[in-house]
Design an enzyme around this catalytic site. Structure first.
Site, short mmCIF file in Angstrom:
data_model
loop_
_atom_site.label_atom_id
_atom_site.label_comp_id
_atom_site.label_asym_id
_atom_site.label_seq_id
_atom_site.Cartn_x
_atom_site.Cartn_y
_atom_site.Cartn_z
N ASN A 62 0.77 -1.21 0.08
CA ASN A 62 -0.04 0.12 0.08
C ASN A 62 0.95 1.30 -0.11
OD1 ASN A 62 0.57 -0.66 2.56
ND2 ASN A 62 -0.83 0.65 3.49
N GLU A 64 0.20 5.25 0.48
CA GLU A 64 -0.54 6.18 1.00
C GLU A 64 0.05 7.38 0.76
OE1 GLU A 64 -0.85 5.63 5.15
OE2 GLU A 64 -2.09 3.70 5.01
N ASN A 65 -0.95 8.69 0.73
CA ASN A 65 -0.52 9.99 0.14
C ASN A 65 -1.19 10.85 1.52
OD1 ASN A 65 -1.35 12.32 -1.18
ND2 ASN A 65 0.07 11.14 -2.88
N ALA A 66 -0.47 12.03 1.56
CA ALA A 66 -0.84 12.96 2.34
C ALA A 66 -2.51 13.39 2.03
CB ALA A 66 0.06 14.09 2.53
N CYS A 73 -4.10 0.58 -2.36
CA CYS A 73 -4.01 -0.52 -1.68
C CYS A 73 -2.96 -1.41 -2.29
CB CYS A 73 -5.34 -1.30 -1.60
SG CYS A 73 -6.73 -0.39 -0.70
N GLU A 75 -3.09 -4.73 -3.08
CA GLU A 75 -3.56 -5.47 -3.99
C GLU A 75 -3.51 -5.00 -5.63
OE1 GLU A 75 -4.89 -4.78 -1.02
OE2 GLU A 75 -5.95 -6.35 -0.27
N CYS A 112 -10.22 -5.07 0.50
CA CYS A 112 -11.28 -4.24 0.62
C CYS A 112 -12.21 -4.27 -0.59
CB CYS A 112 -10.88 -2.74 0.72
SG CYS A 112 -10.24 -2.07 -0.73
N CYS A 115 -10.85 -3.30 -3.83
CA CYS A 115 -9.93 -4.29 -4.33
C CYS A 115 -10.51 -5.47 -4.87
CB CYS A 115 -8.86 -4.81 -3.27
SG CYS A 115 -7.51 -3.26 -3.02
N1 THU Z 1 -5.38 -1.60 2.44
C1 THU Z 1 -4.72 -2.13 1.68
O1 THU Z 1 -3.68 -2.03 1.05
N2 THU Z 1 -5.56 -3.29 1.16
C2 THU Z 1 -6.90 -3.46 1.52
O2 THU Z 1 -7.46 -4.59 1.02
C3 THU Z 1 -7.22 -2.84 2.42
C4 THU Z 1 -6.69 -1.77 2.89
C5 THU Z 1 -4.34 -0.41 3.11
C6 THU Z 1 -5.03 1.02 2.64
C7 THU Z 1 -4.48 2.22 3.36
O3 THU Z 1 -3.33 2.23 3.19
C8 THU Z 1 -4.47 1.18 4.79
O4 THU Z 1 -4.31 -0.21 4.38
C9 THU Z 1 -5.40 1.18 5.93
O5 THU Z 1 -6.76 1.31 5.43
#
Ligand code: THU
Length: 163
Positions: A62, A64-66, A73, A75, A112, A115
């Site tokens: 994963n 993330e971004n500010a 994610c 996946e 999620c 995904c």
């Molecule tokens: N996240 C994933 O990488 N995959 C998922 O299927 C669920 C959530 C990440 C997104 C975010 O960076 C962190 O988990 C918290 O939600």
């Protein structure tokens, strides 16, 4: 009026060592992939590992971004990489692993909703089911044979394309 009941079959393994050798290796790749996670905002590091029909293993984590919605994610990072690098290969399996504040998650951590939709896309594209392995509770591993188990009644390419 009639009712429709949709059932999902989920395999539950007590621990990683109960998986077959190929799945064990894939799960270990997913664990390794968490090391590349960029997750300063959630401290939730997710790793995904794909097995392709050409034998390649593709990793994602994963990012993330500010500006939170710009994050992606693990996946979908892995699926996008696989599709970009190996556009003619099918995805056969995906394993997902996650660490929260450094500790391996002890709760079920399925992909999620977004995904799941993305996995559905690549099942359709490859015309082949994608196995999904993800953490269950207390070190268990959950496995489904296809995204159908996690995303029944999906909106998908069948709704838009004829083939
Ligand atoms: N996240 C994933 O990488 N995959 C998922 O299927 C669920 C959530 C990440 C997104 C975010 O960076 C962190 O988990 C918290 O939600």
């Amino acid at each position: 009026m009639k009712k429709i009941i949709i059932e999902s079959l989920i395999e539950v393994y007590d621990s990683v060592v109960d998986l077959g050798a190929e799945d064990q290796a894939l799960f270990q790749h997913a664990r390794d992939a968490t090391n590349a996670s960029h997750s300063p905002y959630s401290s939730f590091a997710v790793g995904a590992a794909l097995r392709l029909d050409n034998g390649q293993i593709i990793l994602g984590s994963n990012q993330e971004n500010a500006s939170f919605p710009a994050g992606i994610c693990a996946e979908r990072v892995a699926l996008s990489a696989a599709s970009s690098l190996h556009p003619n290969s099918k995805v056969l399996a995906v394993a997902v692993s996650a660490r929260s504040n450094g500790a391996w998650v002890q709760k079920a951590t399925p992909p999620c909703g977004v995904c799941r939709q993305s996995i559905k896309e690549y099942e359709y594209r490859g015309n082949h089911p994608i196995e999904i392995l993800f953490p269950g509770t207390d070190g268990k591993i959950l496995k489904v044979k296809s995204i159908e188990a996690l995303l029944p009644l999906s909106f998908n390419a069948d709704n838009l394309l004829k083939r």
